[in-house]
Design a protein around this motif. Structure first.
Motif, PDB file in Angstrom:
ATOM      1  N   THR A 147      -5.898 -35.271  -7.151  1.00  0.00           N
ATOM      2  CA  THR A 147      -5.430 -36.660  -7.158  1.00  0.00           C
ATOM      3  C   THR A 147      -4.212 -36.816  -6.255  1.00  0.00           C
ATOM      4  O   THR A 147      -3.467 -35.863  -6.024  1.00  0.00           O
ATOM      5  CB  THR A 147      -5.064 -37.147  -8.578  1.00  0.00           C
ATOM      6  OG1 THR A 147      -3.976 -36.366  -9.075  1.00  0.00           O
ATOM      7  CG2 THR A 147      -6.239 -37.051  -9.525  1.00  0.00           C
ATOM      8  N   GLY A 148      -4.002 -38.040  -5.790  1.00  0.00           N
ATOM      9  CA  GLY A 148      -2.845 -38.339  -4.963  1.00  0.00           C
ATOM     10  C   GLY A 148      -2.897 -37.665  -3.603  1.00  0.00           C
ATOM     11  O   GLY A 148      -1.862 -37.278  -3.069  1.00  0.00           O
ATOM     12  N   ILE A 149      -4.079 -37.578  -3.015  1.00  0.00           N
ATOM     13  CA  ILE A 149      -4.224 -36.897  -1.716  1.00  0.00           C
ATOM     14  C   ILE A 149      -3.648 -37.748  -0.588  1.00  0.00           C
ATOM     15  O   ILE A 149      -3.778 -38.973  -0.579  1.00  0.00           O
ATOM     16  CB  ILE A 149      -5.695 -36.538  -1.422  1.00  0.00           C
ATOM     17  CG1 ILE A 149      -5.791 -35.717  -0.133  1.00  0.00           C
ATOM     18  CG2 ILE A 149      -6.556 -37.778  -1.393  1.00  0.00           C
ATOM     19  CD1 ILE A 149      -7.190 -35.215   0.187  1.00  0.00           C
ATOM     20  N   ARG A 150      -2.979 -37.069   0.322  1.00  0.00           N
ATOM     21  CA  ARG A 150      -2.470 -37.705   1.545  1.00  0.00           C
ATOM     22  C   ARG A 150      -2.219 -36.602   2.569  1.00  0.00           C
ATOM     23  O   ARG A 150      -2.210 -35.422   2.232  1.00  0.00           O
ATOM     24  CB  ARG A 150      -1.202 -38.499   1.267  1.00  0.00           C
ATOM     25  CG  ARG A 150      -0.059 -37.680   0.706  1.00  0.00           C
ATOM     26  CD  ARG A 150       1.057 -38.594   0.203  1.00  0.00           C
ATOM     27  NE  ARG A 150       2.091 -37.895  -0.498  1.00  0.00           N
ATOM     28  CZ  ARG A 150       2.072 -37.529  -1.773  1.00  0.00           C
ATOM     29  NH1 ARG A 150       1.000 -37.763  -2.498  1.00  0.00           N
ATOM     30  NH2 ARG A 150       3.097 -36.915  -2.321  1.00  0.00           N
ATOM     31  N   ALA A 151      -2.036 -36.999   3.801  1.00  0.00           N
ATOM     32  CA  ALA A 151      -1.725 -36.015   4.846  1.00  0.00           C
ATOM     33  C   ALA A 151      -0.389 -35.365   4.513  1.00  0.00           C
ATOM     34  O   ALA A 151       0.542 -36.025   4.044  1.00  0.00           O
ATOM     35  CB  ALA A 151      -1.661 -36.691   6.212  1.00  0.00           C
ATOM     36  N   ALA A 152      -0.306 -34.077   4.712  1.00  0.00           N
ATOM     37  CA  ALA A 152       0.936 -33.340   4.447  1.00  0.00           C
ATOM     38  C   ALA A 152       1.758 -33.258   5.720  1.00  0.00           C
ATOM     39  O   ALA A 152       1.207 -33.096   6.815  1.00  0.00           O
ATOM     40  CB  ALA A 152       0.619 -31.929   3.953  1.00  0.00           C
ATOM     41  N   ARG A 192      -1.641 -32.993   1.012  1.00  0.00           N
ATOM     42  CA  ARG A 192      -0.752 -32.845  -0.130  1.00  0.00           C
ATOM     43  C   ARG A 192      -1.389 -33.572  -1.304  1.00  0.00           C
ATOM     44  O   ARG A 192      -1.892 -34.681  -1.147  1.00  0.00           O
ATOM     45  CB  ARG A 192       0.586 -33.473   0.190  1.00  0.00           C
ATOM     46  CG  ARG A 192       1.452 -33.590  -1.059  1.00  0.00           C
ATOM     47  CD  ARG A 192       2.718 -33.039  -0.994  1.00  0.00           C
ATOM     48  NE  ARG A 192       3.735 -33.091  -1.917  1.00  0.00           N
ATOM     49  CZ  ARG A 192       3.704 -33.169  -3.232  1.00  0.00           C
ATOM     50  NH1 ARG A 192       2.585 -33.337  -3.872  1.00  0.00           N
ATOM     51  NH2 ARG A 192       4.795 -33.097  -3.933  1.00  0.00           N
ATOM     52  N   PHE A 193      -1.415 -32.918  -2.465  1.00  0.00           N
ATOM     53  CA  PHE A 193      -1.953 -33.505  -3.684  1.00  0.00           C
ATOM     54  C   PHE A 193      -0.832 -33.599  -4.711  1.00  0.00           C
ATOM     55  O   PHE A 193      -0.030 -32.669  -4.845  1.00  0.00           O
ATOM     56  CB  PHE A 193      -3.075 -32.632  -4.265  1.00  0.00           C
ATOM     57  CG  PHE A 193      -4.325 -32.603  -3.435  1.00  0.00           C
ATOM     58  CD1 PHE A 193      -5.419 -33.394  -3.766  1.00  0.00           C
ATOM     59  CD2 PHE A 193      -4.421 -31.775  -2.329  1.00  0.00           C
ATOM     60  CE1 PHE A 193      -6.573 -33.364  -3.003  1.00  0.00           C
ATOM     61  CE2 PHE A 193      -5.575 -31.737  -1.559  1.00  0.00           C
ATOM     62  CZ  PHE A 193      -6.655 -32.540  -1.899  1.00  0.00           C
ATOM     63  N   ASP A 194      -0.787 -34.697  -5.468  1.00  0.00           N
ATOM     64  CA  ASP A 194       0.203 -34.845  -6.534  1.00  0.00           C
ATOM     65  C   ASP A 194      -0.169 -34.017  -7.755  1.00  0.00           C
ATOM     66  O   ASP A 194       0.701 -33.536  -8.473  1.00  0.00           O
ATOM     67  CB  ASP A 194       0.334 -36.310  -6.955  1.00  0.00           C
ATOM     68  CG  ASP A 194       0.941 -37.163  -5.860  1.00  0.00           C
ATOM     69  OD1 ASP A 194       1.720 -36.632  -5.040  1.00  0.00           O
ATOM     70  OD2 ASP A 194       0.639 -38.373  -5.823  1.00  0.00           O
TER      71      ASP A 194
END
Length: 173
Positions: A85-90, A79-81
């Protein structure tokens, strides 16, 4: 120079309010491609560095999700914001990823429910592929390349507008 890939395509079928089936197909000299060996399905990072297929989904808050599917049956969900940028596991249910190889065709089918991220599939998406050859060179395939250099994260790559599932056959690319 003659590339081993003569074509790359995808078919998408809406199978529920938040679920879809994808079929990615690569045609050409499949033996010239570097294809990850089949393994037990698992969530893995860095799949995009080798042959893999991707789905990008625009989210209501301006962010987006990226899914990677390898012929090995491994997958990833991010997941990106905003743009890169703001990447994390979705949050995501594990997809079912299956590959089928012949001398001139690589097919990868995926069944995926996006319900943990989206309330419906009425949104823009991007479909893309990274294809690696045995010599390590790569080609990048997408519905649309908005600039000279491939950039699947660019919003203009989200070139397909989906509607809510309504029992029709689906969308073909």
């Amino acid at each position: 120079m003659c590339l081993p890939v003569t074509g790359c395509g995808a078919k998408l079928t809406l199978i529920g309010p938040t679920a879809l089936a994808l079929e990615y197909v690569v045609r050409g000299d499949i033996g010239a491609l570097k294809i990850p060996a089949a393994t037990v399905a698992a969530q893995c990072d860095n799949l995009w560095q080798a042959t893999c297929f991707e789905l990008f989904v625009a989210l209501d808050d301006g962010g987006y999700a990226e899914y990677n599917f390898a012929p090995s049956s491994c997958w990833a969900a991010y997941r990106f914001d905003d743009y890169r940028t703001g990447i994390r596991a979705a949050a995501s249910a594990a997809p079912v990823v299956e590959a089928m190889l012949t001398k001139h065709r690589l097919g990868v089918s995926v069944q995926l429910d996006l319900g943990a991220l989206v309330p419906d599939l009425n949104r823009r998406i991007g479909l893309s592929a990274v294809i690696e050859q045995q010599d390590g060179s790569k080609s990048w395939w997408a519905l649309q390349h908005p600039s000279e250099k491939p950039d699947f994260h660019h919003r203009d790559c989200f070139a397909l507008q989906l509607g809510a599932a309504n029992g029709r056959d689906g969308n073909s690319l």
